[in-house]
Design an enzyme around this catalytic site. Structure first.
Site, PDB file in Angstrom:
ATOM      1  N   LYS B  82      39.132  28.047   4.511  1.00  0.00           N
ATOM      2  CA  LYS B  82      38.422  29.068   3.729  1.00  0.00           C
ATOM      3  C   LYS B  82      37.565  29.899   4.684  1.00  0.00           C
ATOM      4  O   LYS B  82      36.908  29.336   5.584  1.00  0.00           O
ATOM      5  CB  LYS B  82      37.557  28.359   2.682  1.00  0.00           C
ATOM      6  CG  LYS B  82      36.879  29.255   1.672  1.00  0.00           C
ATOM      7  CD  LYS B  82      36.142  28.379   0.636  1.00  0.00           C
ATOM      8  CE  LYS B  82      35.451  29.173  -0.439  1.00  0.00           C
ATOM      9  NZ  LYS B  82      34.788  28.303  -1.452  1.00  0.00           N
ATOM     10  N   SER B 160      35.729  29.328  -6.014  1.00  0.00           N
ATOM     11  CA  SER B 160      35.829  30.392  -5.044  1.00  0.00           C
ATOM     12  C   SER B 160      36.812  30.105  -3.908  1.00  0.00           C
ATOM     13  O   SER B 160      37.071  30.989  -3.095  1.00  0.00           O
ATOM     14  CB  SER B 160      34.443  30.669  -4.439  1.00  0.00           C
ATOM     15  OG  SER B 160      33.972  29.547  -3.701  1.00  0.00           O
ATOM     16  N   SER B 184      33.975  24.975  -6.935  1.00  0.00           N
ATOM     17  CA  SER B 184      34.852  25.828  -6.127  1.00  0.00           C
ATOM     18  C   SER B 184      35.995  25.111  -5.431  1.00  0.00           C
ATOM     19  O   SER B 184      36.852  25.761  -4.828  1.00  0.00           O
ATOM     20  CB  SER B 184      34.025  26.589  -5.083  1.00  0.00           C
ATOM     21  OG  SER B 184      33.271  27.595  -5.700  1.00  0.00           O
TER      22      SER B 184
END
Lengths: 67, 468
Positions: B82, B160, B184
């Site tokens: 990420k 996310s 997330s």
């Protein structure tokens, strides 16, 4: 309750507008107002949660360093 | 075996193939880079391909394995991270348009540890801008575009950790690193039909990761199975002097047998009345499977203001963490209109309100620890709805099913959780089930998830896009 809440929301909004003058158009002020309202509502709910003087926050102040 | 068939293999299978020299780290890295370019960009899953670094790391792994130097099961395996995690030599954008050129001089600890384990970083993967800390309300909240779900390209991937979930689901990378502050990892893992492990707070060092909330941020793997998640966690977990919140004890994967454990699971049905029918049906079917190897008992969370506590803690900490960024005006150019003012409302939270939330949090954490003590885990649906359409606002699609009390409660308490796929719901989208465990006890969660996945094949399903 609602009147008091509105007052707190507008007071907080005024603080933001004073700190960031001229940043926000009407739509953004409406969005800000809604976001602040959610926070005020949350805080008011937490103020109703019973706590005593002995209830510490969930983190520790540590003197010295951890290696 | 074709190269693309390699893309669908588990970590252990790849490790065997590498050691038999039936494939090589360079071949796997090139395969991942091609698939990320060809499929990943259609999903808005990729921020930056790290091709040069990947090929360097892959060649090093290849030479080491040929020389008999074996760094373990991730040696020579490609992965994505990420784009909240710093990687030297490449931008770390945090998903935010104004930070497209942001660079950090060294790797985040989690990435450095994967490098030590011989893994090969092939891509920085998409995230909701600033990990959603500005309060996004719809999927289009990153300069890379909305995260697209590999199972249905009109649906969101969840956030996310948008890119990590989509990239693993489409077999672009065997695993990825994500982060969770409030949902997330668990939510996108569930929405994309992959396995996502949120470790105990402090299990994985946050050094080099964007701060959203000092007391809530966690880093963990998304992969195709609990077994794969365990291998990744073993590589990245452990104390780090550069993150004072890390747990001092090291962690290693210590498999727990069903016979030894005699699993006892608390079944949480709170909120099921708001869930989509397929979510409920799949959860009930999964409980029937769990009952083959565990004792199931109904459990209830105390009625506490979990959502309000986490909202105040997270919003206040995010407002502080991003105060300079907000004051610079940079967040005025974020993608989602709601994010352009989101960090500002939090600046109005009085210190006493934040402290009150943290004082209540301690009580909630202790209460939850007592509730969990007799159990190996609490089980509940990971989410009450499947992924929303790309065009919907979250509240419009999910209504009261948008968030679960367990998500807020377990994140506040820093507890580990794992989401496993357990079927499909409306529009052909996956559903998931989560186990939440005692602090520090990832091994039992992994054992439960492994036992479930040994009896089911939901984690082996792939979207047609993965074979395109």
């Amino acid at each position: 309750m609602s009147d008091e809440l509105d007052v707190e929301v507008e007071q907080r909004l005024a603080l933001v507008l004073a700190r960031f003058p001229g940043w926000f158009d009407e739509d953004e002020q409406a969005r800000l107002r809604a976001q602040i309202r959610e926070l005020v509502e949350a805080s008011r709910k937490l103020r109703a949660f019973p706590l005593t003087n002995a209830d510490e926050p969930d983190f520790l102040f540590q003197v010295g360093t951890r290696q | 075996m074709t190269q693309d068939e390699l893309a669908h293999r588990s970590l252990r299978e790849l490790a065997v193939l590498l050691r038999r020299r039936e494939t090589s780290p360079v071949e796997l890295a090139e395969l991942a880079l091609r698939r990320l370019e060809r499929i990943g960009k259609r999903l808005n899953a990729v921020v930056t391909l790290t091709a040069e670094r990947a090929l360097d790391e892959a060649r090093r792994a290849e030479a080491e394995l040929a020389a008999g130097i074996d760094r373990g099961p991730l040696h020579g395996i490609p992965y994505g991270a990420k784009d909240l995690l710093a990687a030297a030599g490449y931008p770390t954008t945090w998903g935010a348009a104004p930070l497209r050129q942001q660079h950090f001089p060294e790797d985040a600890t989690a990435i450095a540890r994967l490098r030590e384990a011989g893994a090969v970083l092939v891509a920085k993967l998409a995230t909701v801008e600033l990990a959603g800390g500005m309060g996004y309300e719809q999927p289009n909240a990153s300069f890379t575009g909305p995260g697209i779900n590999p199972w249905n390209m009109d649906a969101w991937s969840g956030g996310s950790s948008t890119g990590p979930a989509a990239a693993v689901a489409a077999d672009l990378v065997p695993f990825a690193l994500g982060t969770e502050t409030w949902g997330s990892i668990i939510v996108p893992a569930s929405y994309c039909g992959v396995t996502g492990l949120r470790p105990t707070y402090g299990r994985v060092s946050r050094f080099g990761a964007m701060t959203l909330s000092w007391t809530l941020d966690k880093i963990g793997p998304l992969a195709r199975s609990a077994d794969d998640c365990a291998l990744v966690l073993a590589a990245v977990a452990g104390p780090d002097p550069r993150d004072p919140a890390t747990i001092p004890q090291p962690w290693s994967d210590a498999p727990v047998s069903e016979q030894k454990q005699g699993f006892r699971i608390g079944v949480l049905e709170t909120g099921l009345e708001f869930a989509q029918p397929e979510v409920v049906a799949n959860f009930r079917a999964a409980l029937a499977v769990l009952s083959e190897f565990a004792t199931l008992e109904p459990i209830a969370l105390p009625d506490r203001p979990y959502g309000e506590v986490i909202r105040i803690v997270l919003t206040a900490e995010a407002a502080s963490a991003f105060e300079e960024l907000v004051a610079s005006g940079a967040t005025r150019t974020l993608t989602a209109p709601e994010d352009r003012v989101g960090g500002i409302a939090g600046l109005t939270i009085p210190a006493v309100d934040y402290l009150r939330a943290q004082r209540i949090r301690r009580q909630l954490r202790e209460e939850l620890a007592s509730l969990l003590a007799p159990y190996d885990a609490i089980v509940a649906p990971s989410t009450l709805v499947v992924a929303s359409p790309l065009t919907s606002r979250f509240d419009e699609y999910a209504g009261p099913a948008r968030r679960t009390p367990l998500s807020a409660a377990s994140n506040l308490a820093g507890l580990p959780a794992i989401s496993v796929p357990n079927g499909f719901g409306e529009r052909g989208l996956p559903t998931g089930m989560q186990f939440v465990g005692r602090a520090g006890d990832e091994s039992t969660l992994l054992a439960l998830a492994r036992s479930y996945q040994a009896r089911t094949d939901w984690h082996r399903h792939r979207p047609p896009l993965a074979f395109s």
